[in-house]
Design an enzyme around this catalytic site. Structure first.
Site, PDB file in Angstrom:
ATOM      1  N   THR A   1       6.496  27.186   5.785  1.00 31.78           N
ATOM      2  CA  THR A   1       5.183  26.590   5.528  1.00 31.78           C
ATOM      3  C   THR A   1       4.092  27.519   6.024  1.00 31.78           C
ATOM      4  O   THR A   1       3.066  27.717   5.364  1.00 31.78           O
ATOM      5  CB  THR A   1       5.079  25.218   6.219  1.00 31.78           C
ATOM      6  OG1 THR A   1       6.277  24.506   5.975  1.00 31.78           O
ATOM      7  CG2 THR A   1       3.917  24.430   5.674  1.00 31.78           C
TER       8      THR A   1
ATOM      9  N   SER B   1      12.678   6.459 -14.128  1.00 34.30           N
ATOM     10  CA  SER B   1      11.549   7.171 -14.713  1.00 34.30           C
ATOM     11  C   SER B   1      11.383   8.554 -14.087  1.00 34.30           C
ATOM     12  O   SER B   1      11.231   9.555 -14.794  1.00 34.30           O
ATOM     13  CB  SER B   1      10.287   6.336 -14.530  1.00 34.30           C
ATOM     14  OG  SER B   1       9.152   7.120 -14.684  1.00 34.30           O
ATOM     15  N   SER B   2      11.446   8.614 -12.739  1.00 27.84           N
ATOM     16  CA  SER B   2      11.271   9.914 -12.074  1.00 27.84           C
ATOM     17  C   SER B   2      12.389  10.876 -12.438  1.00 27.84           C
ATOM     18  O   SER B   2      12.148  12.067 -12.640  1.00 27.84           O
ATOM     19  CB  SER B   2      11.294   9.773 -10.555  1.00 27.84           C
ATOM     20  OG  SER B   2      10.360   8.861 -10.135  1.00 27.84           O
TER      21      SER B   2
ATOM     22  N   GLU C   1      11.795  13.415  -0.218  1.00 27.76           N
ATOM     23  CA  GLU C   1      10.711  12.723  -0.924  1.00 27.76           C
ATOM     24  C   GLU C   1       9.336  13.192  -0.444  1.00 27.76           C
ATOM     25  O   GLU C   1       8.428  13.367  -1.248  1.00 27.76           O
ATOM     26  CB  GLU C   1      10.872  11.207  -0.728  1.00 27.76           C
ATOM     27  CG  GLU C   1       9.682  10.369  -1.133  1.00 27.76           C
ATOM     28  CD  GLU C   1       9.460  10.291  -2.632  1.00 27.76           C
ATOM     29  OE1 GLU C   1      10.400  10.611  -3.385  1.00 27.76           O
ATOM     30  OE2 GLU C   1       8.349   9.916  -3.042  1.00 27.76           O
TER      31      GLU C   1
ATOM     32  N   LYS D   1       3.387  30.290   3.615  1.00 24.97           N
ATOM     33  CA  LYS D   1       2.514  29.906   2.505  1.00 24.97           C
ATOM     34  C   LYS D   1       1.052  29.898   2.943  1.00 24.97           C
ATOM     35  O   LYS D   1       0.176  30.393   2.236  1.00 24.97           O
ATOM     36  CB  LYS D   1       2.907  28.525   1.980  1.00 24.97           C
ATOM     37  CG  LYS D   1       4.316  28.491   1.444  1.00 24.97           C
ATOM     38  CD  LYS D   1       4.611  27.207   0.733  1.00 24.97           C
ATOM     39  CE  LYS D   1       4.050  27.217  -0.635  1.00 24.97           C
ATOM     40  NZ  LYS D   1       4.922  27.716  -1.677  1.00 24.97           N
TER      41      LYS D   1
ATOM     42  N   TYR E   1       8.550  16.049   0.544  1.00 28.35           N
ATOM     43  CA  TYR E   1       8.263  17.365  -0.053  1.00 28.35           C
ATOM     44  C   TYR E   1       8.035  17.250  -1.542  1.00 28.35           C
ATOM     45  O   TYR E   1       7.287  18.048  -2.125  1.00 28.35           O
ATOM     46  CB  TYR E   1       9.364  18.369   0.287  1.00 28.35           C
ATOM     47  CG  TYR E   1       9.337  18.680   1.760  1.00 28.35           C
ATOM     48  CD1 TYR E   1       8.247  19.335   2.300  1.00 28.35           C
ATOM     49  CD2 TYR E   1      10.329  18.254   2.610  1.00 28.35           C
ATOM     50  CE1 TYR E   1       8.157  19.572   3.648  1.00 28.35           C
ATOM     51  CE2 TYR E   1      10.254  18.481   3.965  1.00 28.35           C
ATOM     52  CZ  TYR E   1       9.166  19.148   4.481  1.00 28.35           C
ATOM     53  OH  TYR E   1       9.086  19.363   5.818  1.00 28.35           O
TER      54      TYR E   1
ATOM     55  N   HIS F   1       0.842  -1.198   0.000  1.00 28.62           N
ATOM     56  CA  HIS F   1       0.000   0.000   0.000  1.00 28.62           C
ATOM     57  C   HIS F   1       0.881   1.253   0.000  1.00 28.62           C
ATOM     58  O   HIS F   1       0.675   2.169  -0.801  1.00 28.62           O
ATOM     59  CB  HIS F   1      -0.926  -0.011   1.215  1.00 28.62           C
ATOM     60  CG  HIS F   1      -1.570   1.310   1.520  1.00 28.62           C
ATOM     61  ND1 HIS F   1      -2.584   1.835   0.758  1.00 28.62           N
ATOM     62  CD2 HIS F   1      -1.324   2.224   2.489  1.00 28.62           C
ATOM     63  CE1 HIS F   1      -2.936   3.020   1.248  1.00 28.62           C
ATOM     64  NE2 HIS F   1      -2.185   3.284   2.302  1.00 28.62           N
TER      65      HIS F   1
ATOM     66  N   ARG G   1       1.792   0.874  14.883  1.00 32.39           N
ATOM     67  CA  ARG G   1       1.546   0.684  13.452  1.00 32.39           C
ATOM     68  C   ARG G   1       1.885  -0.752  13.072  1.00 32.39           C
ATOM     69  O   ARG G   1       2.573  -1.442  13.783  1.00 32.39           O
ATOM     70  CB  ARG G   1       2.493   1.523  12.596  1.00 32.39           C
ATOM     71  CG  ARG G   1       2.657   2.906  12.931  1.00 32.39           C
ATOM     72  CD  ARG G   1       3.908   3.482  12.274  1.00 32.39           C
ATOM     73  NE  ARG G   1       3.853   3.440  10.806  1.00 32.39           N
ATOM     74  CZ  ARG G   1       4.801   3.962  10.034  1.00 32.39           C
ATOM     75  NH1 ARG G   1       5.845   4.550  10.559  1.00 32.39           N
ATOM     76  NH2 ARG G   1       4.694   3.888   8.732  1.00 32.39           N
TER      77      ARG G   1
ATOM     78  N   HIS H   1      13.205  12.191   3.420  1.00 32.29           N
ATOM     79  CA  HIS H   1      12.577  13.444   3.810  1.00 32.29           C
ATOM     80  C   HIS H   1      12.338  14.379   2.632  1.00 32.29           C
ATOM     81  O   HIS H   1      11.235  14.879   2.463  1.00 32.29           O
ATOM     82  CB  HIS H   1      13.254  14.130   4.986  1.00 32.29           C
ATOM     83  CG  HIS H   1      12.275  15.070   5.608  1.00 32.29           C
ATOM     84  ND1 HIS H   1      11.228  14.621   6.379  1.00 32.29           N
ATOM     85  CD2 HIS H   1      12.074  16.386   5.450  1.00 32.29           C
ATOM     86  CE1 HIS H   1      10.457  15.634   6.682  1.00 32.29           C
ATOM     87  NE2 HIS H   1      10.939  16.723   6.138  1.00 32.29           N
TER      88      HIS H   1
ATOM     89  N   HIS I   1      15.059  13.243  12.060  1.00 28.05           N
ATOM     90  CA  HIS I   1      13.897  13.332  12.952  1.00 28.05           C
ATOM     91  C   HIS I   1      12.983  12.117  12.781  1.00 28.05           C
ATOM     92  O   HIS I   1      12.061  11.939  13.559  1.00 28.05           O
ATOM     93  CB  HIS I   1      13.129  14.650  12.758  1.00 28.05           C
ATOM     94  CG  HIS I   1      12.491  14.823  11.425  1.00 28.05           C
ATOM     95  ND1 HIS I   1      12.363  16.031  10.816  1.00 28.05           N
ATOM     96  CD2 HIS I   1      11.947  13.937  10.579  1.00 28.05           C
ATOM     97  CE1 HIS I   1      11.756  15.882   9.655  1.00 28.05           C
ATOM     98  NE2 HIS I   1      11.501  14.617   9.487  1.00 28.05           N
ATOM     99  N   HIS I   2      13.254  11.300  11.762  1.00 20.82           N
ATOM    100  CA  HIS I   2      12.518  10.044  11.637  1.00 20.82           C
ATOM    101  C   HIS I   2      13.115   8.965  12.530  1.00 20.82           C
ATOM    102  O   HIS I   2      12.612   7.858  12.593  1.00 20.82           O
ATOM    103  CB  HIS I   2      12.550   9.549  10.191  1.00 20.82           C
ATOM    104  CG  HIS I   2      11.863  10.464   9.233  1.00 20.82           C
ATOM    105  ND1 HIS I   2      10.553  10.319   8.875  1.00 20.82           N
ATOM    106  CD2 HIS I   2      12.312  11.562   8.578  1.00 20.82           C
ATOM    107  CE1 HIS I   2      10.218  11.276   8.022  1.00 20.82           C
ATOM    108  NE2 HIS I   2      11.267  12.044   7.837  1.00 20.82           N
TER     109      HIS I   2
ATOM    110  N   TRP J   1       7.147   0.089   3.858  1.00 24.12           N
ATOM    111  CA  TRP J   1       7.619   0.794   2.657  1.00 24.12           C
ATOM    112  C   TRP J   1       9.000   1.402   2.886  1.00 24.12           C
ATOM    113  O   TRP J   1       9.687   1.755   1.947  1.00 24.12           O
ATOM    114  CB  TRP J   1       6.619   1.861   2.204  1.00 24.12           C
ATOM    115  CG  TRP J   1       6.767   3.196   2.862  1.00 24.12           C
ATOM    116  CD1 TRP J   1       6.245   3.559   4.063  1.00 24.12           C
ATOM    117  CD2 TRP J   1       7.485   4.331   2.379  1.00 24.12           C
ATOM    118  NE1 TRP J   1       6.601   4.850   4.347  1.00 24.12           N
ATOM    119  CE2 TRP J   1       7.358   5.351   3.338  1.00 24.12           C
ATOM    120  CE3 TRP J   1       8.221   4.593   1.217  1.00 24.12           C
ATOM    121  CZ2 TRP J   1       7.952   6.601   3.173  1.00 24.12           C
ATOM    122  CZ3 TRP J   1       8.807   5.848   1.071  1.00 24.12           C
ATOM    123  CH2 TRP J   1       8.661   6.838   2.041  1.00 24.12           C
TER     124      TRP J   1
ATOM    125  N   SER K   1      -2.041  27.484  -5.109  1.00 23.36           N
ATOM    126  CA  SER K   1      -1.720  28.877  -5.419  1.00 23.36           C
ATOM    127  C   SER K   1      -2.335  29.331  -6.742  1.00 23.36           C
ATOM    128  O   SER K   1      -2.288  30.513  -7.065  1.00 23.36           O
ATOM    129  CB  SER K   1      -0.203  29.086  -5.472  1.00 23.36           C
ATOM    130  OG  SER K   1       0.388  28.599  -4.298  1.00 23.36           O
TER     131      SER K   1
ATOM    132  N   ASP L   1       5.778  22.131 -26.507  1.00 29.51           N
ATOM    133  CA  ASP L   1       5.796  20.772 -25.947  1.00 29.51           C
ATOM    134  C   ASP L   1       6.877  20.747 -24.872  1.00 29.51           C
ATOM    135  O   ASP L   1       7.486  21.761 -24.566  1.00 29.51           O
ATOM    136  CB  ASP L   1       6.109  19.725 -27.042  1.00 29.51           C
ATOM    137  CG  ASP L   1       5.571  18.344 -26.662  1.00 29.51           C
ATOM    138  OD1 ASP L   1       5.874  17.880 -25.548  1.00 29.51           O
ATOM    139  OD2 ASP L   1       4.835  17.745 -27.479  1.00 29.51           O
TER     140      ASP L   1
END
Lengths: 182, 519
Positions: free
Chosen positions: B320, B161-162, B247, B323, B249, B68, B442, B245, B294-295, B133, B260, B97
């Site tokens: 943040t 690909s990314s 990722e 914004k 964002y 998932h 979890r 991290h 921090h993870h 994951w 926006s 294009d």
């Protein structure tokens, strides 16, 4: 808008990607160097120290504790003969560790040391340790292994207890550990 | 148009180099992945409806949580944003294009193979990846199922690909802007995407490195993460989160860009504080590189390290906050209307902020030691991902769909979709805050009786949420088939930007062959 411009930016972007790939692998040595310099992670230098008549500070006593553990898939018994010992900084001490292979196979073990608090790792000097090399034991064989160390008298005042931990890993043939676990 | 000839049928899609076709394929691909990942989430919620084991054995439950996560992150959210970038960036900067159209085709067509590899592992002996994951070593190296290698190559492919997608965006934005469109005149979506693209080319190689090290640890006798051979499993977490991290964002910055656009359009006011928005986005991107640990507050870091990572993480709340205040200030004294895109954008602002607040709570080291690996964390990241990234994407689809198809979608069913989703998303994820604070872990299929009420609410919410997205599918198909009649060229009264002011609806297959003038 031109093709040449596109190529220029394209190659720069590919360059960043390539640099970051190199950086990903460079993180491995960088991580170890960083941990060694800062003493984070309790990583200890795995090499022999020399003991040349360090002055013993008899006014101070530091308690050294020993923890041993066995990693999964390692059919050995492994322990230190004493749980803790009081030492004076600068004094050379020997502690014996005991290991026995209770499996039916010849197995090579590798102990991985760690120190808590991490800061103490700068001041802990081992002149001899079984963790410097691997041990191979036949089925049922047992062994007494020495570890000689002294605490540097420069050890910061607030540290009065240092815990030395050893985890014993099965190093017989890397990759087949999970098979041995079953 | 007279010269508008291109292959039809399957080969149109296989060989296309048109940014609109590729964008469409990306969006449908991500929607399919979204449904597959959603089904897995429903499998998880089904098991958690009651304590005890009812439906799956624990290993398959772990497989469900792992797949998932992987499918939603890499298969749903990221390709959806690349699809939006493909559709919108050329139109918004007045380019005909993308700069590298053939690479564009390739970067899309790698994805079905990447996810084919990943999903095929579900049918293999030993089961699919079951280590979460985040695939922490040694769980994924020593104890991972044989199918882990398919996962590794799947990640390599989606990484390639990314990276290609990101490089394409960078080259397009730097080289193909219409004359007069300076960097500080670019639409916010383009800005947030180009910053995202830089994050992508900087961290996807790190992810590729991490899985490569896993591969060699598993098969070629190296010991990157194996303490017996001199490696360190904690190092895996450092490398992973150095990727991980930024990722997160990558998965939210484009949604910031979308909000926006939509909020000013339906407030009928220009965006408040455009340049501060640009700088805030850039500083969030920079900060994302220096907060990864921090993870990992519970791995046993020294106090100095914990303090640094705690403070650095909390600093992210500043840009943040800038914004969020800008969006609110944009709405201040505007003449607001609440069409479906605006509703989703407003829900995005409110609920993303809520997820941000629980993020600040998690950033505090002392309390994180209680929250770590509980449902509080699950609540936090689902609040920033579902009402954040996914509501952002849905808002974008509703906002630009009339421009893409030339037809208006059904406003009534769009609103039904919105109200259904907003109620269900809160019903699903809000109770997780409480069960997490009370100590529910979890990734465990069974739980203490005391958590039953919260879990039943979550499960009912999850099935509602899943059903709500079928409404979305219906609205999309209805709109593509003709919808509620033709859309005007400008579509929305307050819409701004080249795609609304310079192009008809639907946008022609080839647009901006002559560069527009931007003043």
């Amino acid at each position: 808008m031109s093709k040449a411009n596109n190529k220029n930016v394209l190659f720069k972007a590919i360059g960043i990607t390539a640099l970051m790939t190199v950086f990903a692998f460079a993180m491995v040595p960088l991580y170890n160097v960083f941990c060694e310099i800062t003493g984070i992670n309790g990583k200890v230098v795995v090499s022999e120290a020399l003991y040349d008549e360090v002055e013993t500070d008899t006014n101070r006593t530091v308690t050294i504790e020993f923890i041993t553990s066995i990693n999964r898939g390692m059919p050995w018994e492994f322990k230190s003969t004493i749980n803790k010992i009081d030492v004076h900084p600068g004094e050379l001490k020997e502690v014996m560790f005991y290991a026995r292979n209770y499996s039916q196979k010849t197995i090579t073990g590798q102990a991985v040391p760690s120190v808590a608090p991490g800061q103490a790792s700068f001041y802990l000097n081992k002149t001899e340790c079984f963790c410097f090399d691997q041990q191979t034991l036949k089925p049922g064989e047992e062994i007494k292994m020495p570890m000689k160390f002294y605490i540097d008298p420069e050890l910061p005042e607030h540290l009065h207890t240092v815990t030395m931990s050893y985890v014993l890993f099965n190093a017989t043939s890397k990759g087949s550990d999970s098979v041995a676990a079953n | 148009m007279a010269h508008d000839h291109h292959p039809t049928g399957l080969s149109r899609w296989l060989f296309t180099t048109n940014h609109k076709d590729i964008g469409t394929m990306y969006l449908w691909f991500s929607f399919i992945m979204f449904l597959i990942g959603g089904l897995m989430a429903l499998g998880i919620r089904l098991e958690l409806f009651q304590p005890g084991l009812q439906f799956w054995d624990p290993n398959f439950f772990n497989t469900l949580t792992t797949m998932h996560g992987l499918i939603m992150v890499f298969g749903a959210v990221m390709p959806a944003f690349v699809g939006l970038a493909n559709w919108l960036i050329p139109m918004q900067i007045g380019a005909p294009d993308m700069a590298l159209p053939r690479m564009n085709n390739w970067s899309f067509w790698i994805l079905p193979f990447a996810f084919g590899l990943l999903l095929s592992s579900l049918f293999m002996e030993g089961g699919a990846p079951n280590f979460g994951w985040t695939f922490y070593a040694p769980l994924s190296t020593k104890f991972g199922p044989p199918s882990t290698d398919f996962f590794i190559f799947g990640v390599h492919l989606m990484g390639i690909s990314s990276i290609m997608g990101a490089i394409n965006v960078i080259v397009t934005v730097f080289n193909m802007r219409a004359p007069g469109m300076t960097l500080m005149k670019m639409p916010m979506f383009v800005w947030t995407w180009v910053i995202t693209a830089f994050l992508l080319i900087m961290v996807m190689p790190v992810l590729a490195g991490a899985v490569t090290m896993m591969l060699t640890d598993r098969h070629f006798g190296t010991s990157f993460f194996d303490a017996a051979g001199g490696g360190d499993p904690v190092m895996f977490q450092h490398i992973f989160w150095f990727f991980g991290h930024p990722e997160v964002y990558i998965m939210i910055l484009p949604a910031f860009g979308i909000a926006s656009h939509i909020i000013p359009a339906f407030s009928r006011k220009p965006l408040f504080g455009y340049s501060s928005m640009v700088y805030a986005t850039a500083s969030i991107a920079f900060l994302s590189f220096i907060v990864w640990a921090h993870h990992m507050f519970t791995v046993g870091m020294p106090v100095a390290g914990e303090l640094y990572f705690m403070i650095a993480t909390m600093i992210i709340a500043v840009p943040t906050g800038v914004k969020i205040f800008n969006w609110v200030a944009t709405m201040w004294r505007g003449s607001l209307t609440f069409e479906t895109p605006m509703l989703f954008a407003l829900a995005f602002v409110v609920l993303f902020t809520l997820g941000g607040v629980s993020g600040v709570m998690l950033a505090m080291t002392p309390v994180d030691k209680q929250y770590h690996d509980t449902y509080f964390v699950v609540a936090h990241f689902h609040y920033v991902l579902f009402p954040g990234a996914i509501f952002g994407t849905i808002a974008a689809v509703y906002y630009w769909l009339p421009k893409w198809t030339g037809n208006m979608y059904s406003e009534f069913w769009g609103k039904i979709h919105f109200w259904f989703s907003i109620i269900a998303v809160n019903l699903t994820f809000f109770p997780m805050h409480f069960s997490g604070l009370a100590g529910m872990q979890r990734r465990v299929p069974d739980y203490n009786m005391m958590f039953e009420g919260f879990n039943q609410m979550s499960s009912i919410g999850a099935f509602m949420l899943g059903f709500g997205q079928i409404i979305f599918l219906g609205v999309l198909i209805h709109c593509i088939k003709g919808g509620k009649g033709k859309a005007t060229d400008k579509v929305w009264e307050g819409a701004e930007g080249l795609e609304f002011t310079h192009l008809p609806s639907p946008a022609p297959y080839h647009s901006f062959e002559q560069s527009p003038e931007v003043k």
